[in-house]
Design an enzyme around this catalytic site. Sequence first.
Site, short mmCIF file in Angstrom:
data_model
loop_
_atom_site.label_atom_id
_atom_site.label_comp_id
_atom_site.label_asym_id
_atom_site.label_seq_id
_atom_site.Cartn_x
_atom_site.Cartn_y
_atom_site.Cartn_z
N ASP A 2 63.35 38.71 40.63
CA ASP A 2 63.15 37.52 41.45
C ASP A 2 63.18 36.34 40.48
OD1 ASP A 2 62.70 35.67 43.43
OD2 ASP A 2 61.08 36.78 44.39
C1 BGC Z 1 62.36 34.12 46.33
C2 BGC Z 1 63.54 35.04 46.54
C3 BGC Z 1 64.81 34.23 46.53
C4 BGC Z 1 64.91 33.51 45.20
C5 BGC Z 1 66.15 32.68 45.02
C6 BGC Z 1 62.54 33.26 45.09
O1 BGC Z 1 61.55 32.28 45.03
O2 BGC Z 1 61.18 34.87 46.22
O3 BGC Z 1 63.40 35.73 47.77
O4 BGC Z 1 65.92 35.05 46.76
O5 BGC Z 1 63.80 32.65 45.08
O6 BGC Z 1 66.11 31.54 45.78
#
Ligand code: BGC
Length: 659
Positions: free
Chosen positions: A227
Amino acid sequence: MKLIEQMTLEEKIGLLHGDGFFQTKGVKRLGIPPLKMSDGPMGVRHDFPKASWIAKGLSSDYVTYFPSNTALAATWNPELAYIFGQDLGAETRGRGKDVILAPGINIIRHPFCGRNFEYMSEDPFLITKMAPPIVRGIQENDVAACVKHFALNNQETNRLEVNVEVDDQALEEIYLPGFKACVDEGDAYTFMGAYNKFRGDYACESTFLLQDILRGRWGYDGIVISDWGACHSTDQAMEAGLDIEMSVTDDFDSYYYADSLYQKVMDGIIDEALVDEKVERILHLMEHIHMLEGPRKKGNYNSYEHQTNTLITAEESIVLLENKANFLPLNPDDYQRIAVIGDNANRQHSLGGGSAEIKALYEKTPLAGIHHYLGGNHQITYVQGYSCEADVTQDQQSNLRMTALRMASQNDLVIFVGGLNHDFDTEGKDRQSYQLPFGQDRLIQELHAVNSNLLVVNMSGSAVDLTIAKTYSKALIHTWYNGMEGGTALANVIFGKVNPSGKLPFTMAKALIDYPSERLGEFPGDETVHYHEGVFVGYRYFDYEQIEPLYVFGHGLNYSQFALSDIEKTENEETFTFTMTLKNTSVVDGKEVIQVYVEDEEPKGKRPIRELKGFKKVFVAAKSEESVTITIDKKDIAHLSQKLKFHFGFSSRDIKMII
Ligand code: BGC
């Protein structure tokens, strides 16, 4: 020579970390393009510059806004999940991306989790049936799905640091099956490692999660992407099995998997073979989705077909919670003057929620849907009824309420559309209250007092307290962040063009304290959160403790009447097969979801009373019947004794037959 053999160490490392917020580096001289990613679960997010979080503001990145995952789960229809996957995959490709950061499939453990709307259910079995078709559908378009967030990402409070402690049994039976199914049946090409810690290790550094379980036990050969900012080390993450580090800062060389990794390989601390292993996997993925050699599918976005499919899904997702004296469907001829009240009647939600935000080509609100349906032959008046602004004064709020009451008293019918919005159902924070916000309960009561022809529609991604709404309305509908045609779908259900067939994918309790994670477990915990409730998540707990929810898991009414009969069981080594007859005794065509819950009569230790292990959504024309077959895989009940009872019904408590 193999591609990897032609690559320098620096080039290899460029494949392993973000070189832009949504892409890796690629190796131009060898024809290896960067891997381009995009959020997310409700459609392909708008474009960002390589190193800025301010959207590009293009006119070419408006897309189809799909119903949220919770809505999809509420259809209980895996075919729609597959179609959604296909459409999302086509849009991903159409927008020139390689990886779509979806689906989100974490268990809905507590109604306050800000991202519940992006997830599916409190029940792992429903997820195992709904998530793999999404993944397959996406990947048929020469793009990769990214199943997230692996694992135990069940709250937003302290999400970057919180450590989750849960016992093995709950891990195996509740929190992991959805992910495993995305490997076994979805053949997912990528997984996203979660932010949180599990048993003391960050999920992206957890050898137990990534190595032992995901790659070891499940035989996963795809890629694990962190993530954004969830990687906290070079060595430990490399060893544990994280392949690509993505993050949120624009100093891309400072990522753990950039200069630091290079140095550690040069210094002999990390074996280059480990880098190669990851590069091979990434190249393999690129081959799979035809990035290195064509022909590659081109995809398309904003097609009429995608828009129509969002409508079908939205229609099937809407849950009719209550319908006193068959108040619904409404006959438009019975009501000339209609007051539509409530902020959600007129609010667009697509651009909210965090990374799941969508720049929708259009979004039809409930009010727009009602206008379209009635086509100008009625007098429709809209008033907001309450304000959602933080700085609204008591006086302003009460003026809005008084106006709404006046409107309600002057009209033949009141359609109230309230609930939550993405200030509550959102990434980055959890909700604070189980009540409907902005004094909606009081407003509903007072509306009822001036006009009892009151339909209440609740729109939210999570359970809220609907006790007042249930008591004071003639009918109560639950809808979701339901995509660009959500308003059309709602009007179609209200006026009977569509017979509702959605079923709740989570329990709606009468009170917050009734939820096991609230009463037994911890939420949101502190540095560590203990899931003391173990496997007793959602209805498993309510059933065991004999707590009456307001609306049970799997509940959802329709405009038909169904009867279930002639259930017969056969068995072989791998499966139980049940055949049965589903009769529609009414004059309205409809769909019902037959749900099969398994009870272990000789449980080893304390077990849930019944657990969902099979279901099927069946269309039956008016005054006809269908014969239905439901198969239960013995693998799914291997942990139970041989002495089983099978409960058949239309919700987790509306059990029609036990054999
Ligand atoms: C989220 C993810 C997301 C990523 C990219 C993160 O803060 O938890 O689900 O895909 O950001 O935007």
